[in-house]
Each structure stands twice: as structure tokens, then as C-alpha cells.
Design a protein around this motif. Structure first.
Motif, PDB file in Angstrom:
ATOM      1  N   ARG A  81      33.595  40.334  39.320  1.00 23.67           N
ATOM      2  CA  ARG A  81      34.853  40.689  39.492  1.00 23.67           C
ATOM      3  C   ARG A  81      35.494  40.461  40.825  1.00 23.67           C
ATOM      4  NH1 ARG A  81      32.882  45.497  36.705  1.00 23.67           N
ATOM      5  NH2 ARG A  81      32.714  46.404  38.606  1.00 23.67           N
ATOM      6  N   LYS A  82      34.728  40.664  42.047  1.00 22.04           N
ATOM      7  CA  LYS A  82      35.309  40.541  43.255  1.00 22.04           C
ATOM      8  C   LYS A  82      35.522  39.052  43.698  1.00 22.04           C
ATOM      9  CE  LYS A  82      34.546  41.795  48.067  1.00 22.04           C
ATOM     10  NZ  LYS A  82      33.891  42.641  48.971  1.00 22.04           N
ATOM     11  N   TYR A  83      34.323  38.220  43.306  1.00 24.84           N
ATOM     12  CA  TYR A  83      34.412  36.791  43.683  1.00 24.84           C
ATOM     13  C   TYR A  83      34.430  35.802  42.792  1.00 24.84           C
ATOM     14  CZ  TYR A  83      32.226  38.734  47.951  1.00 24.84           C
ATOM     15  OH  TYR A  83      32.034  39.359  49.237  1.00 24.84           O
ATOM     16  N   GLY A  84      34.705  36.275  41.548  1.00 25.54           N
ATOM     17  CA  GLY A  84      34.853  35.181  40.387  1.00 25.54           C
ATOM     18  C   GLY A  84      33.773  34.239  40.087  1.00 25.54           C
ATOM     19  N   VAL A  85      32.648  34.562  40.443  1.00 24.44           N
ATOM     20  CA  VAL A  85      31.341  33.615  40.329  1.00 24.44           C
ATOM     21  C   VAL A  85      30.357  34.449  39.042  1.00 24.44           C
ATOM     22  CG1 VAL A  85      29.400  33.077  41.329  1.00 24.44           C
ATOM     23  CG2 VAL A  85      31.481  33.165  42.549  1.00 24.44           C
ATOM     24  N   HIS A  86      30.350  33.523  38.080  1.00 21.51           N
ATOM     25  CA  HIS A  86      29.610  33.944  36.976  1.00 21.51           C
ATOM     26  C   HIS A  86      27.943  34.439  37.330  1.00 21.51           C
ATOM     27  CE1 HIS A  86      27.593  33.888  32.836  1.00 21.51           C
ATOM     28  NE2 HIS A  86      29.023  34.372  32.504  1.00 21.51           N
ATOM     29  N   ASP A  87      27.380  35.280  36.898  1.00 21.86           N
ATOM     30  CA  ASP A  87      25.996  35.671  37.037  1.00 21.86           C
ATOM     31  C   ASP A  87      24.934  34.643  36.948  1.00 21.86           C
ATOM     32  OD1 ASP A  87      26.194  35.499  34.309  1.00 21.86           O
ATOM     33  OD2 ASP A  87      25.125  37.369  33.737  1.00 21.86           O
TER      34      ASP A  87
END
Length: 521
Positions: A30-36
Motif C-alpha cells: 500500500r505504501k510503496y506500490g511494490v508487489h510482495d
């Protein structure tokens, strides 16, 4: 943000937030827009290459053909995910792997790269005609080592390759630089305009001929059938056959078929799979079994026999498909064709009215068509005209199709034999006898037409009686011997000759029909 937009500093910040600041995967996303999955991939990069591995590379990585095929094979095995494959083989990203998979599934050639070759293909240079000749001679002397020749002469790999191809196609003159301004239409002479127009028409005609021939092949005019499950194989077979028979260009045929040329050559050089080989074996066994049981097995019973013979199950749809390809069909309990009722175009009254006697030759004729079977459920048709005066066969025709020409030719033959005759001719209400063509022949010969009533076959009794005699005395006695159309025709002609000249009848004063006819004349 795409993967390529992430800097090494950004990646370290995200990893620090996850590992040292207590952020969960969902919070990181949510914060950085990076997928797990991306975050897990970055951690593996750090574990394997250190923090410096996050910077990536400033130039494209190169991969050999063997490495690409190994990566594709690992992914197709189902034991590895895309991430697992790129980590195992050191591939830069999953998009690179997906591109290789797309090329492989599209039947494109998987090519390798090497640093040496990429250096020789970086940039070409201008050359003279004499230089190009020397470079081609150098390449041919080195057994077409384009890489070595390109480095030695400081030209690109592609230039050397193209020059050698041009020389092999058109000789040394093909190496001349023919680039330049083309003449405008106003500058062309009448002869040049004529040549251009002829060339354009020839190309257009060639393409039209190729299109016409190709679509005929694909629609099913091509002999042979496809037993493999390769996609677009009908098109590949049509291209191959047209190239061999008509000498059309492969490039033109592939363009018409809307397939890549590389795909066609990949199919051409493919190795048959185990399933293809099994289909070939099944076809042979099915044909042997079909002959052994005299064609009484349909696809269900054929499936059961093959399962027992090969000791493994087969889908009945597969056996049905292979039987259709081989043209194998059960001779018993076949589905009957449904015919739609049609309105007769010409109907005549029953003028004969079962008066089967005649006082002179060519006074009354009767005619009909009957069916015979030969070989493996193939059919032949016999049309004949019988004279009621002596029961002789005036004319007859045999054909593999029950059509108008069969009946028309029989009547024409009878009229040629007895040119002055104008008899009453009686028939049933078959579609040939109710056609305008048959009525025209009768009217033109000055004859009268009589027809049986609907559902009253006895109205044409003498003709039906002759069919019964022919089949009982000849056809049924030797039915198993008629394996070919020629054998059946020979037997019928032999019996009609015997019937007219040698078969004595009590009602004809113990004479044959032709003897009785001769005495009356």
C-alpha cells in the motif's frame, strides 16, 4: 511504477522498511506500490549478489541458444515457476522468459547470442564494389565464417551474410550498389512502362493462381489426410504440396496462408511424436481388422478390439476420427439418408395399363434403373430398355452414379439402334423420367410416354421380372467375386448377351429373344 523505474536506493529503502521497521507485506504494497513477489525477489538478489546486485546492469545480457532451450524446458516441465526459472538460469526478468516462450510456441527459431558476434554486428561501413567482391571471396575461403570475416574486414556480420547471399543468387553483378533515385512515371520510356506493366500483371496472376490453388487444397481437394494434432497442419501440407507440384514460392504461399515462414520450416523438420507413430500403427491395424471381418465393425466394436490388442484404453472419438481419415465404415446398419419430397416436373398417365403384349417389335418398351453392390459397399447402377414383343434388351448403360445422363444415354442408344421406331415407352416416376430433359428426348423422337401409378411397381412388371432374373441367375450366385467395378460390368454384359441370344424361353416357342425377333422380321 514499473520494475525498470525502481532505483537501487528505492529498493534498499523498501527492503529496510520490511526487515528493520516491522512493515508487513500488505503495508509495503500500500505504501510503496511494490508487489510482495517483487519484494521477495529483491531479497533473493541481495542474498545472492549483495546490495550491489540491486543496481542491475547497464547493458543487455546475452544468452546462448542452449541456455534458452534449457530454461524453456524447465518451465514447460511444470516443476518450476517463472521466478524459479529466472533465478536458476540467471535471466534478467520474467518478461525475457515470456518472450522466449512466445517465440517457442509460435514455432519461431530460438537463436543464441554471443558477445563476439554482437561486436561484429554493431555497425557497418560503406564499401566499394571491389571491396565487397574481396570480402565475399574471403568469406567463401573461410567456409562462410561470417563472424571471422566481419572482424577481419571491419564490417558488420549482417553485411557479410547478405553479400554472400546476393553473390550466390546473382553472381558478382548482384554486389553492385543499385540504390538511387528511381525514375518517375513521366521519365519512363514506353518500353519501360510496358515492361513494368507486364511484370505487375505477371505477379498479380501468379498470386491469384496461388490463392486459388491453396484454398482448394485447404478445403479438402488435397489427397491424403492429417492424423497428427499439430495446429494449422492442413495449411502446412497445402504449402508443401503446392511448392512441390506447382513450384510456387514458399514466401508467397506462407503469406497467403497467414503463417510465418519459420513456422512452416519448423513443421517441415519436426520429428513425429509417439502419438503420431501410434496413430500410424492404429491405422494399419484397423485396416487389417476391417478386411478380416468383411467390414462389419463400426467404431465402437473397433475400439474394443484395439483396446484388447494393445492392452490399453483408447477414446472412441479417436478411433472414430482415424476411421474417417482412412475411409473405413461399417457395411451393416448404416444410417439411411433422408430425402426431401420433390414435385415431379413432368407426369404422364398410365397408358400401358398393364397390357404387356405387343404384336410387333418396337411397339412397346419398358425401362427402369436397378442397383448393384460390389467391393466394400460400393454401388453401381444399371439402366435398361426392354421390348415387350420378345423380352429382349434393346439397350443398357452401367454407371457408378444414378443420374440423368445414365437414363438419357440409354434412351439415345435405343433410338440409334432402332432409328425408325416410335414406340410407347413406359417407366416409373423416378426423378430422371419426370425431368424436362427426358420429356424433350421423347417428344423429339415422336414417342409416347406412359408412367406407373404411385406405389404400383407391378405396373412395370416385365422390367421388374428381368431384374429378378438377372440377379438370381447371375449376380447373387457370384456376388463375392465382384471386388471391382470392372468385374461387375463384365459379368452384367456377359449375362445380357446370354439372355438375348442363348436363353431359350417357352413363351417364345423355345427360342431366344433375338431368334424370335429375327423370325418376326
Amino acid at each position: 511504477m514499473s520494475r525498470k523505474g525502481h532505483t537501487a536506493e528505492f529498493k534498499r529503502t523498501v527492503l529496510d522498511a520490511y526487515e528493520n521497521q516491522g512493515y508487513s507485506l500488505s503495508e509495503i504494497q500500500r505504501k510503496y506500490g511494490v508487489h510482495d513477489t517483487t519484494l521477495v525477489y529483491w531479497r533473493k538478489i541481495v542474498d545472492k549478489y549483495g546490495v550491489e546486485g540491486l543496481k542491475g546492469t547497464s547493458h543487455n545480457k546475452t544468452y546462448t541458444k542452449e541456455m534458452k532451450l534449457a530454461a524453456i524446458s524447465d518451465y514447460l516441465s511444470g516443476n518450476y515457476s517463472q521466478r524459479d526459472v529466472i533465478e536458476k538460469h540467471g535471466i534478467s526478468s520474467t518478461s525475457v522468459l515470456r518472450k522466449w516462450m512466445k517465440d517457442y510456441n509460435g514455432h519461431r527459431e530460438i537463436k543464441g547470442q554471443s558477445e563476439g558476434m554482437s561486436r561484429s554486428m554493431t555497425k557497418g561501413r560503406k564499401t566499394t564494389w571491389q571491396e565487397r567482391i574481396e570480402i565475399v571471396q574471403d568469406a567463401l575461403a573461410n567456409h562462410k565464417d561470417y563472424h571471422k570475416t566481419a572482424i577481419a574486414n571491419q564490417v558488420s556480420y549482417q553485411q557479410v551474410y547478405q553479400w554472400v547471399r546476393k553473390y550466390e543468387t546473382g553472381g558478382w553483378d548482384a554486389l553492385k550498389d543499385r540504390r538511387g533515385r528511381s525514375k518517375t512515371e513521366k521519365e519512363l520510356s514506353p518500353e519501360e512502362k510496358m515492361k513494368l506493366e507486364i511484370r505487375r500483371i505477371e505477379k498479380e496472376n501468379e498470386r491469384l493462381r496461388a490463392e486459388n490453388a491453396f484454398f482448394k487444397k485447404v478445403r479438402g481437394d488435397r489427397k491424403g489426410a492429417v492424423i497428427t494434432r499439430v495446429r494449422l497442419e492442413n495449411r502446412y501440407l497445402a504449402i508443401q504440396q503446392l511448392y512441390e507440384e506447382e513450384n510456387f514460392s514458399i514466401m508467397l504461399l506462407c503469406e497467403i496462408a497467414k503463417v510465418a515462414r519459420a513456422s512452416y520450416y519448423k513443421w517441415l523438420n519436426r520429428t513425429p511424436t509417439d502419438e503420431d507413430k501410434l496413430n500410424e500403427t492404429l491405422l494399419e491395424e484397423m485396416e487389417n481388422l476391417h478386411q478380416k471381418v468383411n467390414g462389419i465393425y463400426g467404431y465402437r466394436r473397433m475400439t474394443m478390439n484395439l483396446e484388447r490388442q494393445f492392452d490399453r484404453p483408447f477414446n472412441h472419438k479417436r478411433i472414430y476420427r482415424l476411421m474417417n481419415i482412412a475411409g473405413i465404415q461399417a457395411v451393416i446398419r448404416r444410417k439411411k439418408k433422408r430425402y426431401s419430397k420433390s414435385t415431379p416436373q413432368h407426369v404422364a398417365d398410365n397408358l400401358l395399363n398393364r397390357d404387356f403384349t405387343a404384336s410387333k417389335p418396337n411397339e412397346k418398351w419398358v425401362t427402369d434403373v436397378t442397383e448393384f453392390k460390389y467391393g466394400m459397399s460400393k454401388k453401381a447402377y444399371l439402366s435398361a430398355i426392354l421390348d415387350l414383343f420378345d423380352g429382349s434388351i434393346v439397350s443398357y448403360k452401367i454407371c457408378t452414379s444414378n443420374n440423368n445422363p445414365l437414363v438419357f444415354d440409354t434412351l439415345k442408344q435405343a433410338l440409334e439402334t432402332s432409328s425408325d421406331a416410335k414406340p410407347l415407352i413406359h417407366s416409373d416416376r423416378g426423378y430422371q423420367y419426370t425431368s424436362p430433359g427426358f420429356k424433350y428426348l421423347i417428344d423429339n423422337a415422336g414417342m409416347k410416354h406412359s408412367m406407373s401409378r404411385v406405389g404400383r411397381c407391378i405396373d412395370n412388371g416385365p422390367m421388374e421380372s428381368f431384374w429378378g432374373t438377372l440377379k438370381c441367375e447371375k449376380y447373387y450366385l457370384h456376388q463375392k467375386d465382384y471386388h471391382t467395378y470392372e468385374a461387375l460390368v463384365e459379368a452384367i454384359e456377359e449375362y445380357i448377351q446370354f439372355y438375348n441370344y442363348e436363353r431359350y424361353q417357352k413363351r417364345l416357342n423355345s427360342l431366344s429373344p433375338m431368334e424370335y425377333r429375327a423370325k418376326a422380321a
